[in-house]
Scaffold this motif. Sequence first.
Motif, PDB file in Angstrom:
ATOM      1  N   GLU A 128       3.308 -24.546 -28.081  1.00 30.19           N
ATOM      2  CA  GLU A 128       2.089 -24.025 -27.462  1.00 30.19           C
ATOM      3  C   GLU A 128       1.790 -24.713 -26.136  1.00 30.19           C
ATOM      4  O   GLU A 128       1.318 -24.076 -25.181  1.00 30.19           O
ATOM      5  CB  GLU A 128       0.902 -24.180 -28.421  1.00 30.19           C
ATOM      6  N   LYS A 170      -2.726 -27.278 -36.898  1.00 32.01           N
ATOM      7  CA  LYS A 170      -2.622 -26.154 -35.982  1.00 32.01           C
ATOM      8  C   LYS A 170      -3.094 -26.527 -34.583  1.00 32.01           C
ATOM      9  O   LYS A 170      -4.060 -27.268 -34.418  1.00 32.01           O
ATOM     10  CB  LYS A 170      -3.444 -24.985 -36.521  1.00 32.01           C
ATOM     11  N   TYR A 171      -2.400 -25.998 -33.598  1.00 35.06           N
ATOM     12  CA  TYR A 171      -2.780 -26.206 -32.187  1.00 35.06           C
ATOM     13  C   TYR A 171      -4.224 -25.743 -31.981  1.00 35.06           C
ATOM     14  O   TYR A 171      -4.585 -24.641 -32.361  1.00 35.06           O
ATOM     15  CB  TYR A 171      -1.838 -25.382 -31.316  1.00 35.06           C
ATOM     16  N   TRP A 206       1.277 -34.067 -29.583  1.00 37.88           N
ATOM     17  CA  TRP A 206       1.912 -33.297 -28.509  1.00 37.88           C
ATOM     18  C   TRP A 206       3.258 -32.719 -28.964  1.00 37.88           C
ATOM     19  O   TRP A 206       3.580 -31.578 -28.635  1.00 37.88           O
ATOM     20  CB  TRP A 206       2.100 -34.201 -27.283  1.00 37.88           C
ATOM     21  N   TRP A 237       2.690 -29.828 -31.255  1.00 36.09           N
ATOM     22  CA  TRP A 237       2.169 -28.642 -30.544  1.00 36.09           C
ATOM     23  C   TRP A 237       3.058 -28.247 -29.370  1.00 36.09           C
ATOM     24  O   TRP A 237       2.645 -27.489 -28.501  1.00 36.09           O
ATOM     25  CB  TRP A 237       0.764 -28.947 -30.017  1.00 36.09           C
TER      26      TRP A 237
END
Length: 282
Positions: A238, A280-281, A232, A235
Amino acid sequence: MNLIQRQDALLRYERDVLLANFASWRNITTNDSAWQKHFSQVRRITAMLEPLAADAGNAAAEDDAAALNRHERQAKQLLFAQRTWDYFRSKLSLRDLKDHRPMLRCADEFAWSCYRPAWEAARQADKIDANDLKEPPLIYLTGSETPFVQVRQGRYTPEGIGAEDARNYGSLLALPIPVIGLPWPQLKQVALVVTIAHEVGHAVDEDFGVGAAVDVAIGSLGGMLGERRRAWLAWRRELFADAYGVLCAGPAHLIALSDYLLTTADVVKAEQVDLKQPGKYP
């Protein structure tokens, strides 16, 4: 009139043409209601570029060699200013085209409606000087597959700008305003304008410095998230943009995103996340 005088005259002409165009756009965004949403954007951009034209063509007490060196420097400054201004002017001017105008005006209105609550909250909190409150993103059409944002102070490269320009004017190649690119097909799919909410979320994140607060909020969920807390935090940008998109557009934001992201249940079930290196998200 000798060569030096002719070159001075030419530089003054090029300077005056550029400054007149700045004045024209400031006038339009002041007095034409259809363009007033771009008032602060145009002023931020032109204020950044005007100093480059200030001394163009101004003769000084100098010998011919010094004058020629000055001409070269001033000509490069003006060309850089023209190319940089065209980067923004070409995006603004899309609204002059009849077929593009309705969708872009809708996008402008929606982007401002998403950005404004954060802007108003910052103003009312009185933590930011009124003169430093930021401008909303500039929307334009692009050949990208999905919407994207370039945040304020992000690097950008106007057409024709080379390595020498980057060395000489590097500080001016940081975006003075955020820009959001929309795929050309959205010109006829106005419902997808709600995807802008996510991109505005990124601009809000950058402009109002919400990162630290979101990190603290995620940290407070440590026990609930367990090992997923690392993902979390990785990311965070995002996640914030997604949450902001939902706050701005509700379920419509998720429905629009599904047009870009939806895949089969089997593919989704097979996706794996390494919680130690989230990557990567998804």
